[in-house]
Design an enzyme around this catalytic site. Sequence first.
Site, short mmCIF file in Angstrom:
data_model
loop_
_atom_site.label_atom_id
_atom_site.label_comp_id
_atom_site.label_asym_id
_atom_site.label_seq_id
_atom_site.Cartn_x
_atom_site.Cartn_y
_atom_site.Cartn_z
N LYS A 130 0.81 -1.22 0.00
CA LYS A 130 0.00 0.00 0.00
C LYS A 130 0.84 1.27 0.00
O LYS A 130 0.48 2.26 -0.62
CB LYS A 130 -0.89 0.00 1.23
CG LYS A 130 -2.09 -0.89 1.03
CD LYS A 130 -3.05 -0.68 2.17
CE LYS A 130 -3.90 -1.92 2.33
NZ LYS A 130 -4.57 -1.93 3.60
N GLU A 213 -4.90 8.40 6.96
CA GLU A 213 -5.52 8.77 5.70
C GLU A 213 -6.78 9.57 5.98
O GLU A 213 -7.44 9.35 7.00
CB GLU A 213 -5.93 7.50 4.94
CG GLU A 213 -5.15 7.29 3.68
CD GLU A 213 -5.54 6.02 2.98
OE1 GLU A 213 -6.73 5.67 3.02
OE2 GLU A 213 -4.65 5.38 2.41
N HIS A 248 -16.40 -3.10 5.05
CA HIS A 248 -15.41 -3.13 3.97
C HIS A 248 -15.31 -4.49 3.27
O HIS A 248 -14.40 -4.71 2.48
CB HIS A 248 -14.02 -2.72 4.48
CG HIS A 248 -14.01 -1.36 5.13
ND1 HIS A 248 -14.02 -0.20 4.41
CD2 HIS A 248 -14.02 -1.00 6.43
CE1 HIS A 248 -14.02 0.83 5.25
NE2 HIS A 248 -14.03 0.36 6.48
N ARG A 307 -3.96 -10.02 -8.49
CA ARG A 307 -4.42 -11.41 -8.64
C ARG A 307 -5.78 -11.43 -9.30
O ARG A 307 -6.38 -10.37 -9.52
CB ARG A 307 -4.54 -12.05 -7.26
CG ARG A 307 -5.44 -11.21 -6.36
CD ARG A 307 -5.73 -11.87 -5.05
NE ARG A 307 -6.24 -10.91 -4.08
CZ ARG A 307 -7.53 -10.52 -4.01
NH1 ARG A 307 -8.41 -11.01 -4.85
NH2 ARG A 307 -7.91 -9.64 -3.12
#
Lengths: 1235, 286
Positions: A130, A213, A248, A307
């Site tokens: 990330k 963030e 999420h 992937r």
Amino acid sequence: MNSMSKSFEQVLEEVRGKRILVANRGIPARRICRSITEMFDAKAIMTATDVDKTSPATSGANELLMLGADPRAYLDLDLIIREAKANDVVAIHPGWGFLAEDDSFPAKCKEAGIIFIGPDQEPMRVLGNKVAVRKLAIEQGVPVVPGSEGAVSIPEAREIAKEIGFPVMLKAEGGGGGRGIYEVYQEEDLENAFSKASALAQASFGNPRLYVEKLLTSVRHIEIQVIADHYGNVFCLDERDCSVQRNHQKLIEITPSPWPKYSKELRARLKEYARRLVAAVGYYSLATVEFLVSSDGTPYLIEVNTRLQVEHGITECRYGIDLVEEQIAIAFGAELRLSEEKTKPYQWAMQCRINCEDPQKNFEPNSGRITRYVSPGGQGIRIDSCVGDGYRFPSNYDSAASLLIAYGNSWDKVVALMKRSLREYMIGGLKTTIPFHRKIIHHTKFLEADYDTNFVRQHYAELMDYSDREPDFLRMTRLVAEISALGYNKHVQLGEYRGREDKRVGRFAEAVLPEVTSWFEPHFSRKMDRDAILDTLRTDREAGIIHMTDTTTRDITQSNSGNRFRLAEDRIIGPSLDKCGFFSLENGGGAHFHVAMLANMTYPFTEAEEWNRFAPNTLKQILIRSTNVLGYKPQPKNVMRLTGEMINEHYEIIRCFDFLNHVENMRPFAEVAMNSTRNIFEPAISLSWAKGFNVERYLNVTDEIVAMCADAGGVSRKKAERMIILGLKDMAGVCPPRFMRELITSIRAKYPELVIHSHRHYTDGLFVPTMGAAAEAGAHIVDVAVGASVRWYGQGEVLSTAAYIEDEIGLSTHLDKDMIRATNFQLKQIMPYYDRYTAPYFQGIDHDVTRHGMPGGATSSSQEGALKQGYIKLLPYMLKFLEKTRKVVRYHDVTPGSQITWNTAFLGVTGAFKRGGEREVRRLLNILDIVTLCSEDDLTDLEREARLALYRDSNDAFRNLLLGKFGKLPLGFPADWVYQSAFGKGWKDAIKERTEASPLTTLADVDLEAEKKALQSRLHRQPTEEEFVMYLNHPGDAIKTIEFCERFGDINNLPVDIWFEGLEKGEVLNFQGICKKPHRMRILDISEPDERGMVVVRYILDSEIMSHQVKVAEPETGTRDSREMADPSNEYHVGSPSNGDLWVTHVHPGDRVKAGEELFNISIMKQEKAVLSPVDATVRRVIKSAKYTEDKKMVPVVEGELIVELGPDAGVCPTCKFDVPGEGCNFCSNCGQKL
Amino acid sequence: MDGGPDRLCALHPSWDEDIRFFGPWEREGGMWRSASDCASSIVVVEECETTMETARRLVKDGLLGEWGAVVGGVQTGGRGQLRRPWVSLPGNLHASVLLPDPPAGGAWAEALSALLPLVVGYMACVALEELGVSPELKWPNDILQSGRKVGGMLIEERDGKVILGLGLNLAGCPAEAEMREDHSAPAGRLAIPSLPGGALTLLEALVSRGKSVYAIMLDEIPPTRFIAMIERRLAWMGRTILVREGNEAPFEATVSGLSPDGGLVVLRGEEETVLYSGSIFPLGVP
């Protein structure tokens, strides 16, 4: 074409027959194997641990590569590569999950000379990390969510948060898939949140580092599928919108995005960003670039998945391509076949993730056997699943069961397809997310595509409000299987009333109704209003016409067998009764309401509603118990009102009685009924025939009733007299003809306009002449029932009563007698089942009722209770006690008074018997005789002392009655010595405490909101209004009924023979489900019980073979049947706090223990729970004991099992002061003093 | 002597540093309470029968709060579960810790009681991992290092108060001959690469780490996910074991995971069985 590159066709040729391994399990493994075998003609090999070796997903593979017993072996990279090499594998596909994102996988493959079907290590590391991908994005001009560059400390976090503004997210560096995210809304919380999030990250991912963030509060999750080859060709496919998420985790994915604000420009921008990132690192294979898009359309990159993704299938459907096939070809060096020119989207597609989770239990994973699997199909549906019928879904892995995809040429079409396929999809045996998806897909906001990633959270309650049930007809066959295996129906609460091999009453055929031609015109109908009905009754009585109420489906079957008909039988008999010309049909109330739930598993008001459909003309009548309404104890006013409103909706005539004739107790109902023009209030006087309960007294009660009704209706007494019916309720059946004649004559004289409705039971055998006398004296209506149902403890028979009234008295009736005869014939076809299985032991006239006063069904049921408890020899004493005690404490022989009297007699007599055998019982009755015959002054001191034994064993209901908690006693409080006897030392306080006010004045309202919440959390859904009212009246039985109906459906779709006897092997049951579709069930086999006492019933339902396990006996080993459970309401019962092993007991019978002393200790998973004595007491029994430290033996116990039974301290010996071991001792064990 | 529990230093050299580090000490009855600034109170008793009883008494008298710990230098009657004796060697950690009352609401309110043995096992594992150890958990909460049992735990609940007993073989372990005959794993000494002190230092690390893990778990991690997290640390997964349960004949099975309520799921032939009690013994070589 690049000089090094190969064409797809070349790769096909190259791969043919080669061995390709899928290092995965479940859905991805099966999906990938399919592509390997389809086009490439290669050998698909799938890894499998022992748990998975026979799973449905393995059917996709040509060969399995066994990884052994450790379920975690899919993570053992070295093992997999070693085995792959040993098995001549040329390429490995990692699928998704497990090792798919481990960047050492491609490296290790390379080392081993195996092709990795995925990207290279380095690009995978950059895009998959990330922090690295964020850095790359910034370099490439791809917007990212504002935040820190990499992991930060608390002060740094504070600094950055200030810069970008709250709210912010703290994200775990090692997290992913939506996990490890912490939201902070204000600066004050930052410090605390940071340390928590860091610790959480450490605990979850082994890495405490966090970065900051900006938290975007309303965003959609939109991702771009990219595919690239070794030669720099990159193709971006249209977006997938994955905004329907929970915590999420994606639930539903859609392509293209249905979001109205999603534009072509945005799509082009996102594709361009995706292309840049992938190209920048020279990435090849499949990748997904994920963005959050804020409500104004601003995108932010969040991460790149290196992937194949779970939701790749919808993209395949949109384009009509196979991404896995392309991915494999690229891994083998093929040039990318997809391009802007050749690859055009033309479909919409949507995927629902079907997981074995129970959404209503916080999405708890479910494992276990799948008992039924019906997969949807047809046009526009694709399913990738890893489950099937009979598969035992393991607990070791994630809960994904299948991916259901719908595709079509528009959003509306896709939604319609998905709705239809979710309806078709059946997975039985465990809970899945299917019903939850059904809720989402019907939600308006979803259909309008007007939502963000908070959709599930914001609509949580709505989305959870469903019941996850298999079709009713399937559920019901399990009940039939259960009854058939047992031979009896345990739900009717009549014990093991028959065995599987016992002779049957026989199959029940549709009850035939003989043809009746008639010109009968009824005088009443449900269309009439109150005044019209009452006027008709008065004019008819003037003309000598007596009307009748039928109690066949309520009071009479209730009184005679305790189990009145089910709605199923009412459906047969009700339409006929409707045509007989009765004034009204009593079809509800009393115990009927409770029994509907308790034994018939039917919602009582749903039943009442249906009655009004199949018997639409005749008035319906209900019986309610003043403050107790439909229960057995006083209800607060708000519960009475709520229940009352529901009653008024379904019944016209509301008969209401109070066992103390405390008229105020009826007021809330009077208020509701008097103010309706449709409902007729019928307050009833409870009748006894005894000294003091004379005509004058009942006239007083009549005065009070008229006055109260006038007050409640806001009218004059004269007006009230014309608005109500007066009920006369002789529940015991004790008032003789002459008394009724005198009573009714007097009432009619005083209240000439008052309509009188006479009700009595048959118990004394004088039903017909008494009703004749009542009619003659001026009653307008009498209660009767149809012949075939008449026994001794309910009402009398309609035609004989009519004959007597017409022939002997010279009045007339208005009945369709032929219709009654026809109905009677129909009834004859139903009664044998009820007679065989529900009839009581005692059946016959009992003229002694005039002495003991046990009313209606209680006559037989209470005596039967005494017999079953082994006290038949004491029964004459009990009846004697009943007869006498009614002269000491004075009230009426109707519910619940009759139960209180019976219990007092039962407890008094059995208590005396336990103390000193029959001699003591005779002494007790002797003193009872003396106190009822002699005046206070004539008693000796000894007799005064002795009478205190009379009520020493009475229960709380009796004590509450003495305190006035049910209402005012009709002839005042009994003498003080009764209190002394019942309350012991505290008797003076009891006298101070007693009251004559109606319990309504003191009972606090129930907190309805809280109760509703409690029920809702119990049901995991919103209860209906009816369910709520059921729950308020009888909480335990309401929940039992609701759960039963969820489990088995509507049992009224079963014929009566099946309900009582089940189905025989080979016999066919034809029945209808709720939606009237016909079904057919035949039992193939019922196995012998296995060592666990289970039998398997195999049966054919329509065309499917089903099996159902039923427990018919206790397991052979172990002593479960002797397991005694602690009564939670009894503080002397000390049970095990949990399942576990009893390893030490510290006490023995006779020991005296102090509150807080350890009694025994339970061990479970090395957790030792000391169980302490709740009170100072004497140990009565030690049911199970252990001494592990000595004999190394532990005793398994279950939660709630009774381990130690305590009893009150028996006190000390009056002579030597030695502790008396228990109440059972007659002599002091120390000095021999008689106690 | 009023300087602190100095007698302990004579027991084992590892106490020296600890006594200094956690000082100053306040005398309290026959015990010493650390007045240093640590996460929760630490009471040291030079000699006792078992810290379980000492802690129980302090809890009853209101002298030990949540996460408060009693550490014993010498235990004359140290015990494990079911009153099995626990050999207490000088320098080893023997401590009892008062656990907080269970949460009143949330997913853990119901689940904690059953899962508590696993929760404390997990807490200890996480704390040890941070000290550089790679422990494994033998169901439900024995601590293994390289296949040897280096520590054990015991939970005793009474009157709603739950006390955790901890024994970690820091300095030494009982010889094979001292072990109970049917022990399931050989005893070993816990090797910690980076422990700057002795028993007290270890205890402080366990409690302060345990405390935050516990708080987070209860707030953030649903019980079902917790089960998955602990499965990763479970010893003998996939291995064949012998199960001795109650008074029944022992049987062979394979360890296959944990049930949602914390029981050990074993495969007995094709049949899944869930164990809540009993002992397991590894069979054969891994």
